[in-house]
Design a protein around this motif. Structure first.
Motif, PDB file in Angstrom:
ATOM      1  N   ARG A   1      18.116 -10.025 -26.538  1.00 16.16           N
ATOM      2  CA  ARG A   1      17.415  -8.783 -26.228  1.00 16.16           C
ATOM      3  C   ARG A   1      16.015  -9.133 -25.751  1.00 16.16           C
ATOM      4  O   ARG A   1      15.494 -10.220 -26.035  1.00 16.16           O
ATOM      5  CB  ARG A   1      17.287  -7.878 -27.474  1.00 16.16           C
ATOM      6  CG  ARG A   1      18.590  -7.422 -28.099  1.00 16.16           C
ATOM      7  CD  ARG A   1      19.297  -6.383 -27.242  1.00 16.16           C
ATOM      8  NE  ARG A   1      20.369  -5.731 -27.966  1.00 16.16           N
ATOM      9  CZ  ARG A   1      21.594  -6.242 -28.127  1.00 16.16           C
ATOM     10  NH1 ARG A   1      21.863  -7.435 -27.631  1.00 16.16           N
ATOM     11  NH2 ARG A   1      22.519  -5.575 -28.793  1.00 16.16           N
ATOM     12  N   LYS A   2      15.367  -8.228 -25.086  1.00 23.56           N
ATOM     13  CA  LYS A   2      13.967  -8.383 -24.749  1.00 23.56           C
ATOM     14  C   LYS A   2      13.145  -8.062 -25.995  1.00 23.56           C
ATOM     15  O   LYS A   2      13.209  -6.952 -26.532  1.00 23.56           O
ATOM     16  CB  LYS A   2      13.571  -7.443 -23.609  1.00 23.56           C
ATOM     17  CG  LYS A   2      12.095  -7.546 -23.247  1.00 23.56           C
ATOM     18  CD  LYS A   2      11.720  -6.567 -22.147  1.00 23.56           C
ATOM     19  CE  LYS A   2      10.223  -6.667 -21.842  1.00 23.56           C
ATOM     20  NZ  LYS A   2       9.809  -5.714 -20.791  1.00 23.56           N
ATOM     21  N   ILE A   3      12.375  -9.026 -26.476  1.00 27.50           N
ATOM     22  CA  ILE A   3      11.579  -8.861 -27.693  1.00 27.50           C
ATOM     23  C   ILE A   3      10.189  -8.368 -27.299  1.00 27.50           C
ATOM     24  O   ILE A   3       9.498  -8.992 -26.499  1.00 27.50           O
ATOM     25  CB  ILE A   3      11.474 -10.163 -28.484  1.00 27.50           C
ATOM     26  CG1 ILE A   3      12.866 -10.747 -28.743  1.00 27.50           C
ATOM     27  CG2 ILE A   3      10.737  -9.934 -29.800  1.00 27.50           C
ATOM     28  CD1 ILE A   3      13.766  -9.844 -29.539  1.00 27.50           C
ATOM     29  N   THR A   4       9.793  -7.238 -27.864  1.00 26.99           N
ATOM     30  CA  THR A   4       8.487  -6.664 -27.550  1.00 26.99           C
ATOM     31  C   THR A   4       7.463  -6.883 -28.656  1.00 26.99           C
ATOM     32  O   THR A   4       6.266  -6.668 -28.447  1.00 26.99           O
ATOM     33  CB  THR A   4       8.640  -5.157 -27.300  1.00 26.99           C
ATOM     34  OG1 THR A   4       9.188  -4.537 -28.479  1.00 26.99           O
ATOM     35  CG2 THR A   4       9.573  -4.890 -26.122  1.00 26.99           C
TER      36      THR A   4
ATOM     37  N   THR B   1      12.920  -4.544 -30.359  1.00 27.02           N
ATOM     38  CA  THR B   1      13.530  -4.489 -29.029  1.00 27.02           C
ATOM     39  C   THR B   1      13.595  -3.032 -28.576  1.00 27.02           C
ATOM     40  O   THR B   1      13.481  -2.111 -29.405  1.00 27.02           O
ATOM     41  CB  THR B   1      14.954  -5.081 -29.048  1.00 27.02           C
ATOM     42  OG1 THR B   1      15.855  -4.124 -29.637  1.00 27.02           O
ATOM     43  CG2 THR B   1      15.014  -6.377 -29.841  1.00 27.02           C
TER      44      THR B   1
END
Length: 352
Positions: A191-194, A239
């Motif tokens: 996943r894109k980790i924010t 995410t």
């Protein structure tokens, strides 16, 4: 077999050890290293027991050094242990009284096994600069534990300033299962980790280091929340689909929560000291990742990273290599907070 020697010398101890091996039917030793333990009297038994358990995986000659500088008369007493609970190796307990306690290296060097690595471990607070300690100068690896000091961040800062290749700390070793589990979660559910958050016992150095490691590897904001523990209690990776969460409120069983997937229980028990020492003895080369961690361990979260972090996928693959711990960076608002017991004295530290 336990042999007590009073007011003795290194040469007498060596001769006694050879005789004890022959009497036990083992004229030679299969030890692959010498493990020196520098500790106080009150800690020596637990440390010796942990080292003996670790020596079942890494046969070693264990030399326990207990300094007693407060005693006026200079004297050397020793215990030689072969067989039984000592495992496949040998244990020598040295008690150095008076001025001799300041010259432990002169007593220990004649007892080192030839042509094998030397590892020195301080189970208690330990020195600020391990490589400058008389028992650390000739060691290939030097193992400390910042959690045993009532201000662990102070110890980490001092060791960052005096780092030498071969230094490592059990506060970092305790993170291996956490890093493995988080890396596996990212590998299976990319996943894109924010952002990320770490919760754990107030003043716990491993929780602090884990937060720093996540920030450097993922290059995202990381927050640190203090609670009652024990140790590290949870990690969340934020995410757009929701958090990937690994929580362990009881120090035994953790739960992995991934968006769109059922929650899964995972074994994440807090490890004993013997397991930590055994892990450190598997690799005797310098831990470059720990070195990089120390460079950044005291950088405030408000400051930018010194080096841009990799992609999430690359971080997951790199971190999954368990024998190679990965670097960390910066500090949090709770770092170095002292934990005190009801009587006002420093409370004992727990592992991650």
């Amino acid at each position: 077999m336990i042999i007590d020697l009073t007011d003795t010398s290194s040469s007498k101890i060596g001769a006694t050890l050879v005789q004890a091996r022959r009497r036990a039917g083992s004229p030679t030793t299969g030890a692959v290293l010498t493990l020196i333990i520098s500790t106080e009297e009150r800690h020596h038994y637990d440390a010796m027991k942990a080292a003996s358990r670790a020596s079942r995986e890494h046969p070693a000659r264990i030399i326990v050094v207990v300094g007693r500088p407060e005693v006026a008369r200079t004297r050397l007493d020793a215990e030689v242990r072969v067989g039984d609970e000592t495992g496949p190796g040998e244990v020598i307990v040295l008690r150095l009284y008076g001025e001799l306690s300041a010259h432990a290296d002169s007593v220990v060097v004649p007892l080192l096994l030839p042509d094998v690595p030397v590892v020195t471990w301080w189970p208690d607070a330990g020195p600020d600069v391990p490589s400058n300690d008389p028992l650390g100068r000739f060691a290939a690896r030097r193992i400390t534990d910042a959690a045993e000091y009532h201000k662990p961040m102070d110890k980490l800062r001092a060791r960052a300033a005096g780092y030498s290749p071969g230094d490592t700390d059990l506060a970092w070793t305790r993170l291996t299962p956490w890093r493995s589990m988080l890396a596996a979660a990212l590998d299976q559910f990319p996943r894109k980790i924010t952002g990320a958050s770490v919760s754990g016992e107030e003043g716990n150095p491993s929780a602090r280091i884990l937060a720093v490691w996540l920030r450097q590897r993922l290059n995202v904001p990381v927050s640190r929340t203090a609670d009652e523990g024990p140790g590290i209690t949870g990690v969340e990776l934020h995410t757009p689909d929701g958090p990937i969460a690994l929580t362990r409120p009881d120090g035994e069983l953790a739960t992995l929560c991934v968006p769109g997937q059922p929650d899964r229980p995972v074994a994440l028990k807090r490890r004993e000291t013997a397991e930590l020492i055994a892990e450190e003895l598997r690799r005797l080369d310098p831990d470059d990742v720990y070195a990089k961690l120390l460079q950044d361990v005291d950088v405030p979260f408000t400051e930018p990273l010194k080096v841009a972090g990799p992609t999430v996928e690359k971080a997951a693959k790199e971190a999954a290599k368990l024998g190679e711990p990965k670097p960390v960076s910066t500090t949090d608002s709770t770092a170095g907070t002292d934990v005190k017991s009801a009587d006002g004295s420093p409370a004992p530290r727990e592992s991650a």
